[in-house]
Write an enzyme that holds these catalytic residues in place. Structure first.
Site, PDB file in Angstrom:
ATOM      1  NE  ARG A 182      -8.608  -5.537   7.028  1.00  0.00           N
ATOM      2  CZ  ARG A 182      -7.738  -6.432   7.302  1.00  0.00           C
ATOM      3  NH1 ARG A 182      -7.863  -7.430   7.519  1.00  0.00           N
ATOM      4  NH2 ARG A 182      -6.472  -5.805   7.544  1.00  0.00           N
ATOM      5  CB  THR A 183      -8.980  -0.741   1.601  1.00  0.00           C
ATOM      6  OG1 THR A 183      -9.264  -0.375   3.060  1.00  0.00           O
ATOM      7  CG2 THR A 183      -9.760   0.392   0.971  1.00  0.00           C
TER       8      THR A 183
ATOM      9  CE  LYS B 162      11.850   4.304 -14.372  1.00  0.00           C
ATOM     10  NZ  LYS B 162      11.449   3.872 -15.712  1.00  0.00           N
TER      11      LYS B 162
ATOM     12  NE  ARG C  31      -5.352   2.755   2.460  1.00  0.00           N
ATOM     13  CZ  ARG C  31      -6.000   1.802   3.293  1.00  0.00           C
ATOM     14  NH1 ARG C  31      -5.065   1.047   3.699  1.00  0.00           N
ATOM     15  NH2 ARG C  31      -6.899   1.748   3.745  1.00  0.00           N
TER      16      ARG C  31
ATOM     17  CG  HIS D 134     -10.620   4.653   5.097  1.00  0.00           C
ATOM     18  ND1 HIS D 134     -11.127   4.221   3.731  1.00  0.00           N
ATOM     19  CD2 HIS D 134     -10.032   3.511   5.740  1.00  0.00           C
ATOM     20  CE1 HIS D 134     -10.839   3.055   3.564  1.00  0.00           C
ATOM     21  NE2 HIS D 134     -10.082   2.668   4.644  1.00  0.00           N
TER      22      HIS D 134
HETATM   23  C1  NCD Z   1      -7.762   1.120   8.373  1.00  0.00           C
HETATM   24  C2  NCD Z   1      -6.993   2.321   7.524  1.00  0.00           C
HETATM   25  O1  NCD Z   1      -6.268   1.886   6.475  1.00  0.00           O
HETATM   26  O2  NCD Z   1      -7.073   3.420   7.880  1.00  0.00           O
HETATM   27  N1  NCD Z   1      -7.891  -0.172   7.750  1.00  0.00           N
HETATM   28  C3  NCD Z   1      -8.615  -0.229   6.579  1.00  0.00           C
HETATM   29  O3  NCD Z   1      -8.779   0.314   5.676  1.00  0.00           O
HETATM   30  N2  NCD Z   1      -9.542  -1.380   6.916  1.00  0.00           N
HETATM   31  C4  NCD Z   1      -7.438   1.161   9.615  1.00  0.00           C
HETATM   32  C5  NCD Z   1      -5.887   0.855  10.250  1.00  0.00           C
HETATM   33  O4  NCD Z   1      -4.853   0.978   9.595  1.00  0.00           O
HETATM   34  O5  NCD Z   1      -5.516   0.857  11.392  1.00  0.00           O
END
Ligand code: NCD
Length: 310
Positions: free
Chosen positions: A57-58, A86, A107, A135
């Site tokens: 999703r993100t 590397k 991320r 987040h």
């Molecule tokens: C979450 C995350 O990556 O922190 N997912 C997201 O971004 N929608 C929640 C999770 O991984 O459980």
């Protein structure tokens, strides 16, 4: 209020007015996010989307958001195909993305990675999740969802359920909900309680979160039930994970104890913590919530590139 060129590392760096203005701009973005209307306000911009951890999703909603605004995206979904393999440092990878694009979405499994990256980048860095840390863009879309469904955040009874120790979505959201005056109940297995620092931040806003292991009782007064996955990948000891695995599950039976207009949210992915039979009930908001990631991220991207109107 000026978002131009800002890093977005933690939700704590945004004021109430700033969050409110992102959310109201996001509302205007909805028809554009659905493809019903078109815009090219970011046609001169390139966004780097660098994912060192899995995501559906993100990453896709950031990419969709940038595309819907007429911008372009470069990046990777898995660092194994990059020079990280590397032995290249995060700092050097960031320097490169910084020179090839106008902003970076990152991320990373390590807490603090986004903050560190912002030191090396001349362009804005947006934290798309740093380990068990923060987040912030998930929190913005969570707030947008609650506000859209319940009209206001203040005074809502919100139950946060699940892995409150390692769940970064829960950390960012608890802070933001307390900031906006919601009432908080934390329900988790004993070993996965909300970190003390987050609890004391909530208290600073005059909110006294209730801690409990009894979901059936907590659900009775709830307006919002926010479910989270046990963050298996963050457990230092797999034995500890085995002890809590499958320890809670939201079912239609359980929801009968709740209010008629209770909404069930989840940042997703879900594993076993929400029975799929809940999907067909009016309580299930999680798929709509996931869609909301597009208009909210569109609003944020537009603002950090200095575009305040469509
Ligand atoms: C979450 C995350 O990556 O922190 N997912 C997201 O971004 N929608 C929640 C999770 O991984 O459980």
């Amino acid at each position: 209020m000026d978002f131009l060129g800002r890093d977005v590392i933690s939700i704590k760096e945004l004021s109430k007015d700033e969050i409110t203005s992102i959310l109201s701009f996001a509302k205007k973005m909805v028809p554009y996010a659905k493809g019903e209307q078109q815009t090219t306000i970011l046609q001169d911009k390139v966004l780097s989307v660098l994912f060192f951890e899995p995501s559906t999703r993100t990453r896709l909603s950031f990419e969709s958001a940038m595309n819907r605004l007429g911008g372009r995206v470069i990046g990777f979904a898995d660092p194994s195909g990059t020079s990280q393999k590397k032995g290249e440092s995060l700092a050097d990878t960031i320097r490169m993305a910084d020179s090839y694009s106008d902003a970076i979405v990152l991320r990373h499994p390590q807490e603090g990675a986004a903050r560190l990256s912002a030191e090396f980048a001349t362009h804005p860095v947006i934290n798309a999740g740093d380990g068990a840390g923060q987040h912030p863009t998930q929190t913005l879309l969570d707030l947008f969802t609650i506000k859209t469904e319940k009209k206001k955040i203040e005074g809502q009874n919100v139950v946060l359920l699940g892995d409150l120790k390692y769940g970064r979505t829960a950390h960012s959201l608890a802070y933001a909900l307390a900031f906006f005056g919601a009432n908080l109940t934390f329900v988790s297995p004993e070993s996965l309680r909300m970190p003390k620092e987050v609890v004391s931040e909530c208290k600073e806003f005059g909110v006294e979160p209730v801690n409990t292991s009894h979901l059936d009782k907590a659900i009775k007064e709830a307006d919002v039930l926010y479910v989270t996955r046990i963050q298996k990948e963050r457990f230092p000891d797999p034995e500890e994970y085995n002890k809590v695995m499958g320890s809670y599950r939201v079912t239609c039976e359980l929801l009968k104890n709740g209010k008629e207009d209770l909404i069930v949210m989840h940042p997703l992915p879900r594993v076993t913590e929400i029975d799929p039979e809940v999907d067909a009930t009016p309580h299930a908001l999680y798929f709509k919530q996931a869609f909301n990631g597009v208009p909210v991220r569109m609003a944020l991207l537009a603002l950090i590139f200095g575009r305040k109107t469509l």
